[in-house]
Scaffold this motif. Structure first.
Motif, mmCIF file in Angstrom:
data_model
loop_
_atom_site.group_PDB
_atom_site.id
_atom_site.type_symbol
_atom_site.label_atom_id
_atom_site.label_comp_id
_atom_site.label_asym_id
_atom_site.label_seq_id
_atom_site.Cartn_x
_atom_site.Cartn_y
_atom_site.Cartn_z
ATOM 1 N N GLY A 25 0.778 -1.234 0.000
ATOM 2 C CA GLY A 25 0.000 0.000 0.000
ATOM 3 C C GLY A 25 0.810 1.283 0.000
ATOM 4 O O GLY A 25 1.967 1.322 -0.418
ATOM 5 N N GLU A 28 4.422 1.840 1.454
ATOM 6 C CA GLU A 28 5.676 1.550 0.758
ATOM 7 C C GLU A 28 6.450 2.821 0.418
ATOM 8 O O GLU A 28 7.677 2.791 0.326
ATOM 9 C CB GLU A 28 5.408 0.733 -0.511
ATOM 10 C CG GLU A 28 6.647 0.072 -1.092
ATOM 11 C CD GLU A 28 7.210 -1.043 -0.214
ATOM 12 O OE1 GLU A 28 8.271 -1.594 -0.593
ATOM 13 O OE2 GLU A 28 6.600 -1.373 0.822
ATOM 14 N N HIS A 200 8.013 4.240 -6.561
ATOM 15 C CA HIS A 200 6.901 3.437 -6.031
ATOM 16 C C HIS A 200 5.659 3.521 -6.913
ATOM 17 O O HIS A 200 5.007 2.501 -7.163
ATOM 18 C CB HIS A 200 6.545 3.861 -4.609
ATOM 19 C CG HIS A 200 5.327 3.150 -4.093
ATOM 20 N ND1 HIS A 200 5.263 1.772 -3.978
ATOM 21 C CD2 HIS A 200 4.105 3.611 -3.713
ATOM 22 C CE1 HIS A 200 4.078 1.423 -3.532
ATOM 23 N NE2 HIS A 200 3.344 2.512 -3.366
ATOM 24 N N ALA A 204 3.709 0.469 -8.617
ATOM 25 C CA ALA A 204 2.288 0.232 -8.366
ATOM 26 C C ALA A 204 1.499 0.162 -9.660
ATOM 27 O O ALA A 204 0.625 -0.702 -9.832
ATOM 28 C CB ALA A 204 1.738 1.332 -7.460
ATOM 29 N N SER A 207 2.289 -3.110 -11.448
ATOM 30 C CA SER A 207 1.676 -4.256 -10.791
ATOM 31 C C SER A 207 0.167 -4.298 -11.005
ATOM 32 O O SER A 207 -0.403 -5.357 -11.278
ATOM 33 C CB SER A 207 1.984 -4.205 -9.283
ATOM 34 O OG SER A 207 1.320 -5.233 -8.594
ATOM 35 N N GLN A 208 -0.488 -3.134 -10.889
ATOM 36 C CA GLN A 208 -1.943 -3.087 -10.954
ATOM 37 C C GLN A 208 -2.486 -3.187 -12.371
ATOM 38 O O GLN A 208 -3.545 -3.781 -12.606
ATOM 39 C CB GLN A 208 -2.441 -1.798 -10.311
ATOM 40 C CG GLN A 208 -3.944 -1.751 -10.126
ATOM 41 C CD GLN A 208 -4.423 -2.783 -9.125
ATOM 42 O OE1 GLN A 208 -4.189 -2.651 -7.931
ATOM 43 N NE2 GLN A 208 -5.083 -3.831 -9.602
ATOM 44 N N PHE A 248 2.034 -6.229 -3.602
ATOM 45 C CA PHE A 248 0.814 -5.468 -3.756
ATOM 46 C C PHE A 248 -0.370 -6.407 -3.520
ATOM 47 O O PHE A 248 -0.358 -7.567 -3.915
ATOM 48 C CB PHE A 248 0.734 -4.859 -5.155
ATOM 49 C CG PHE A 248 1.709 -3.729 -5.359
ATOM 50 C CD1 PHE A 248 1.400 -2.436 -4.982
ATOM 51 C CD2 PHE A 248 2.948 -3.965 -5.932
ATOM 52 C CE1 PHE A 248 2.295 -1.392 -5.149
ATOM 53 C CE2 PHE A 248 3.860 -2.939 -6.119
ATOM 54 C CZ PHE A 248 3.523 -1.639 -5.728
ATOM 55 N N GLU A 249 -1.413 -5.867 -2.889
ATOM 56 C CA GLU A 249 -2.588 -6.674 -2.578
ATOM 57 C C GLU A 249 -3.305 -7.133 -3.839
ATOM 58 O O GLU A 249 -3.946 -8.171 -3.863
ATOM 59 C CB GLU A 249 -3.542 -5.907 -1.662
ATOM 60 C CG GLU A 249 -4.699 -6.731 -1.159
ATOM 61 C CD GLU A 249 -5.638 -5.943 -0.257
ATOM 62 O OE1 GLU A 249 -6.441 -6.574 0.452
ATOM 63 O OE2 GLU A 249 -5.587 -4.702 -0.272
ATOM 64 N N MET A 253 -4.223 -0.181 -6.408
ATOM 65 C CA MET A 253 -2.816 0.221 -6.421
ATOM 66 C C MET A 253 -2.203 0.089 -5.032
ATOM 67 O O MET A 253 -1.276 0.798 -4.676
ATOM 68 C CB MET A 253 -2.642 1.643 -6.979
ATOM 69 C CG MET A 253 -3.047 1.767 -8.438
ATOM 70 S SD MET A 253 -2.762 3.399 -9.153
ATOM 71 C CE MET A 253 -0.997 3.338 -9.484
ATOM 72 N N MET A 254 -2.746 -0.819 -4.228
ATOM 73 C CA MET A 254 -2.271 -1.045 -2.882
ATOM 74 C C MET A 254 -1.389 -2.291 -2.799
ATOM 75 O O MET A 254 -0.942 -2.659 -1.741
ATOM 76 C CB MET A 254 -3.451 -1.197 -1.915
ATOM 77 C CG MET A 254 -4.289 0.070 -1.757
ATOM 78 S SD MET A 254 -3.444 1.363 -0.807
ATOM 79 C CE MET A 254 -3.088 2.527 -2.096
#
Length: 254
Positions: A25, A28, A200, A204, A207-208, A248-249, A253-254
């Protein structure tokens, strides 16, 4: 990581059986600053995997909930995590924490103009994250994404295909404007707190939105080079390869 200069760091950590954090999240941003500066910190926010519709702050045993929402903080007021604390000093708000740590530990711009531009870009970076998160929460910001999955779909698509390209284009222009530093960093000739923030938000976004990011990033070579450059800094490279680096969850974007 721990040393005599250790800080307490309050942000949610979704810990699983392997001992790794699966929800890095907005915290970071702060972890990267601690790691880049070589400063010790203690994670105070471990939570258990929550059920659909359950928010992290609904777990009263969590140290973040106790400190931020249940009266545990007897220092300066903090509205929400992330929060850092050492002794009696308490500080909240992500960009404020990053700026403070940068100034304290040598990752800060060298002149007033660079300081102002770094502040500007850091605000844009946090706007980028905030808009991305909001796309996953179109019905109610405080509810779980999993309670509004169908409603969120058009907002997510709009963000990934319309808003994200605008942010990337602007951030590329910010790097290009740093002629003094050959566009290697956001301002000046060295990495500062805003470079950690930019790194970061790129991680994010990748990843998202992996497909959209892969399609869009070739148009922004300075951003791609910046991401690789920061990842290669010795302390950051060690962190990224360690168990301290979480995941990342997978939403918001967490």
């Amino acid at each position: 990581m721990a040393d005599k200069d250790e800080w307490e760091f309050y942000y949610w950590c979704l810990m699983k059986e392997d001992g790794r954090n699966y929800m890095i999240g907005r915290g970071e941003f702060v972890r990267l600053m601690f790691e880049a500066c070589g400063v010790g910190y203690k994670e105070m926010g471990a939570i258990t995997p929550h059920k659909q519709g359950e928010s992290a702050d609904s777990q009263p045993e969590n140290e973040v909930a106790k400190f931020v929402f249940m009266g545990g903080n007897t220092g300066y007021p903090a509205f929400a995590p992330p929060v850092i604390k050492k002794g009696d000093f308490v500080l909240a708000q992500t960009p404020t924490i990053c700026k403070f740590l940068g100034k304290k530990y040598g990752m800060y711009p060298d002149n007033d103009e660079d300081e102002a531009h770094a502040d500007q870009v850091m605000m844009t970076v946090t706007d980028f994250i905030a808009e991305g998160r909001n796309a996953y929460h179109p019905v109610e910001n405080s509810k779980s994404y999993f309670d509004q999955v169908e409603e969120a779909k058009p907002y997510i698509a709009k963000f990934a295909n319309e808003r994200m390209p605008r942010f990337l284009k602007h951030l590329e222009a910010c790097l290009k404007a740093n002629t003094e530093g050959n566009s290697e960093y956001v301002v000046g000739k060295k990495a500062t707190y805003v470079d950690m923030g930019l790194f970061h938000v790129l991680c994010a976004a990748e990843s998202q939105f992996p497909d959209e990011y892969k399609a869009q990033i070739p148009d922004h070579p300075l951003l791609a080079q910046h991401k690789d450059r920061i990842a290669a800094l010795p302390r950051i490279a060690e962190y990224l390869a360690s168990d301290r680096r979480g995941f990342f969850e997978g939403n918001s974007m967490m």
